[in-house]
Design an enzyme around this catalytic site. Sequence first.
Site, PDB file in Angstrom:
ATOM      1  N   VAL A  60       0.814  -1.227   0.000  1.00 35.16           N
ATOM      2  CA  VAL A  60       0.000   0.000   0.000  1.00 35.16           C
ATOM      3  C   VAL A  60       0.845   1.274   0.000  1.00 35.16           C
ATOM      4  CG1 VAL A  60      -2.037  -1.037   1.082  1.00 35.16           C
ATOM      5  CG2 VAL A  60      -0.270   0.003   2.540  1.00 35.16           C
ATOM      6  N   TYR A 152       1.384   4.896  16.687  1.00 27.90           N
ATOM      7  CA  TYR A 152       0.259   4.142  16.103  1.00 27.90           C
ATOM      8  C   TYR A 152      -1.035   4.936  16.298  1.00 27.90           C
ATOM      9  CZ  TYR A 152      -3.297   0.483  15.578  1.00 27.90           C
ATOM     10  OH  TYR A 152      -4.406  -0.234  15.186  1.00 27.90           O
ATOM     11  N   ALA A 154      -1.417   8.046  16.823  1.00 28.40           N
ATOM     12  CA  ALA A 154      -1.417   9.262  15.997  1.00 28.40           C
ATOM     13  C   ALA A 154      -1.785   8.948  14.548  1.00 28.40           C
ATOM     14  CB  ALA A 154      -0.051   9.939  16.074  1.00 28.40           C
ATOM     15  N   LYS A 156      -3.781   6.702  13.639  1.00 25.87           N
ATOM     16  CA  LYS A 156      -5.225   6.418  13.601  1.00 25.87           C
ATOM     17  C   LYS A 156      -6.046   7.696  13.759  1.00 25.87           C
ATOM     18  CE  LYS A 156      -4.711   2.107  12.694  1.00 25.87           C
ATOM     19  NZ  LYS A 156      -5.073   1.580  11.364  1.00 25.87           N
TER      20      LYS A 156
HETATM   21  N1  LIG Z   1      -5.758  -5.994  15.937  1.00 22.69           N
HETATM   22  C1  LIG Z   1      -6.202  -4.945  16.609  1.00 22.69           C
HETATM   23  O1  LIG Z   1      -6.203  -4.926  17.854  1.00 22.69           O
HETATM   24  C2  LIG Z   1      -6.771  -3.758  15.889  1.00 22.69           C
HETATM   25  C3  LIG Z   1      -7.548  -2.846  16.607  1.00 22.69           C
HETATM   26  C4  LIG Z   1      -8.035  -1.722  15.968  1.00 22.69           C
HETATM   27  C5  LIG Z   1      -7.744  -1.511  14.640  1.00 22.69           C
HETATM   28  N2  LIG Z   1      -6.976  -2.412  13.949  1.00 22.69           N
HETATM   29  C6  LIG Z   1      -6.644  -2.107  12.564  1.00 22.69           C
HETATM   30  O2  LIG Z   1      -7.214  -3.086  11.721  1.00 22.69           O
HETATM   31  C7  LIG Z   1      -6.399  -3.282  10.567  1.00 22.69           C
HETATM   32  C8  LIG Z   1      -6.103  -4.769  10.386  1.00 22.69           C
HETATM   33  O3  LIG Z   1      -5.435  -5.233  11.543  1.00 22.69           O
HETATM   34  P1  LIG Z   1      -5.272  -6.770  11.901  1.00 22.69           P
HETATM   35  O4  LIG Z   1      -5.443  -6.884  13.362  1.00 22.69           O
HETATM   36  O5  LIG Z   1      -6.098  -7.618  11.001  1.00 22.69           O
HETATM   37  O6  LIG Z   1      -3.710  -6.938  11.592  1.00 22.69           O
HETATM   38  P2  LIG Z   1      -2.895  -8.182  10.971  1.00 22.69           P
HETATM   39  O7  LIG Z   1      -1.480  -7.894  11.332  1.00 22.69           O
HETATM   40  O8  LIG Z   1      -3.504  -9.474  11.364  1.00 22.69           O
HETATM   41  O9  LIG Z   1      -3.126  -7.978   9.408  1.00 22.69           O
HETATM   42  C9  LIG Z   1      -2.627  -6.860   8.735  1.00 22.69           C
HETATM   43  C10 LIG Z   1      -2.399  -7.233   7.284  1.00 22.69           C
HETATM   44  O10 LIG Z   1      -1.842  -6.069   6.630  1.00 22.69           O
HETATM   45  C11 LIG Z   1      -0.822  -6.538   5.767  1.00 22.69           C
HETATM   46  N3  LIG Z   1       0.138  -5.475   5.475  1.00 22.69           N
HETATM   47  C12 LIG Z   1       1.085  -4.946   6.294  1.00 22.69           C
HETATM   48  N4  LIG Z   1       1.793  -4.026   5.629  1.00 22.69           N
HETATM   49  C13 LIG Z   1       1.279  -3.962   4.383  1.00 22.69           C
HETATM   50  C14 LIG Z   1       1.598  -3.197   3.240  1.00 22.69           C
HETATM   51  N5  LIG Z   1       2.611  -2.316   3.231  1.00 22.69           N
HETATM   52  N6  LIG Z   1       0.854  -3.367   2.121  1.00 22.69           N
HETATM   53  C15 LIG Z   1      -0.164  -4.271   2.104  1.00 22.69           C
HETATM   54  N7  LIG Z   1      -0.480  -5.042   3.149  1.00 22.69           N
HETATM   55  C16 LIG Z   1       0.236  -4.879   4.270  1.00 22.69           C
HETATM   56  C17 LIG Z   1      -0.170  -7.699   6.515  1.00 22.69           C
HETATM   57  O11 LIG Z   1       0.579  -8.538   5.636  1.00 22.69           O
HETATM   58  C18 LIG Z   1      -1.393  -8.370   7.103  1.00 22.69           C
HETATM   59  O12 LIG Z   1      -1.927  -9.347   6.231  1.00 22.69           O
HETATM   60  C19 LIG Z   1      -5.158  -2.410  10.790  1.00 22.69           C
HETATM   61  O13 LIG Z   1      -5.291  -1.186  10.110  1.00 22.69           O
HETATM   62  C20 LIG Z   1      -5.153  -2.190  12.276  1.00 22.69           C
HETATM   63  O14 LIG Z   1      -4.467  -1.017  12.648  1.00 22.69           O
HETATM   64  C21 LIG Z   1      -6.497  -3.544  14.545  1.00 22.69           C
END
Ligand SMILES: NC(=O)c1ccc[n+]([C@@H]2O[C@H](COP(=O)([O-])OP(=O)(O)OC[C@H]3O[C@@H](n4cnc5c(N)ncnc54)[C@H](O)[C@@H]3O)[C@@H](O)[C@H]2O)c1
Length: 263
Positions: A60, A152, A154, A156
Amino acid sequence: MTKSVFITGGATGIGRATGLLLAQRGYFVGAYDIDEERLAVLERDITAVGGRGVVGHLDVTDADEMARRLAEFHETAGGRLDVLINNAGLLNAGRFEEIPLEVHHREIEVNVKGVVNGLHAAFPYLKTTPGAVVVNLASASAIYGQADLANYSATKFFVRAITEALNLEWGGHDVRVIDMWPLYVNTAMTSGISTGTTTSLGIRLTAQDIAEGIVAAVDPTLPRKVLRQVHFPVGTQAKALAAGARFSPAWLTRLVNKRLAGH
Ligand SMILES: NC(=O)c1ccc[n+]([C@@H]2O[C@H](COP(=O)([O-])OP(=O)(O)OC[C@H]3O[C@@H](n4cnc5c(N)ncnc54)[C@H](O)[C@@H]3O)[C@@H](O)[C@H]2O)c1
């Protein structure tokens, strides 16, 4: 008419669960990630649940690759982009000064620039698809800056702000821009992390919980539609924190966040 959804970071966690759920709901799913091995597993799983979709490599942070993948997907999906999910993200936990600067920078590249790249490249396709929706993955850490997750958190807040602004700007193009505010979710992102708030609040949500929240937000109930809800906290704790921050005085919100973080 088959609706289509483009998901970044779709190989694992929340992206994967959302892709599978939307495939089961009849969407044509495009899941993109840097992790091609796990994408191949997802592709098989989408077929196994009777769904249809494509997967492909996407970093991305690479604006040109983002533009190419979106153009290809738009064509393959029959010239429509009903839902864009900006989900790819990184999280680094710990004391701000102890995390190397390049690690902070990479988090900003993915969580901030990655979202900007997706929004910019997708706009022409969203604009020409009636009733299109953008779902950005913000976080409950966009409610109040989080100790031990400063950078992180920030990133968000950035996602929150761009969501609010484009919800206003793009409303005139019939594009609804919203974001999700989950608290900690049990995925690879949180495995092995330990902060004040993982201890005080726990890691209670599953990727499936967030996927169900996203599906409900994409197709909202009438009251949510009428109220034009922009932010979608997921889970009881995130809902309580969001309501608390809205109605409490600033000093109390700070104190609650200080206590929860153990600082
Ligand atoms: N897990 C949590 O507690 C939580 C809470 C709130 C928000 N989120 C947000 O939800 C989203 C997904 O999180 P998750 O928990 O499924 O995380 P995860 O680590 O399980 O999955 C994240 C995915 O993003 C991919 N990724 C990382 N860098 C990338 C890049 N440069 N280009 C394309 N893909 C890339 C990874 O390979 C992975 O498949 C994130 O934006 C995270 O900040 C997560």
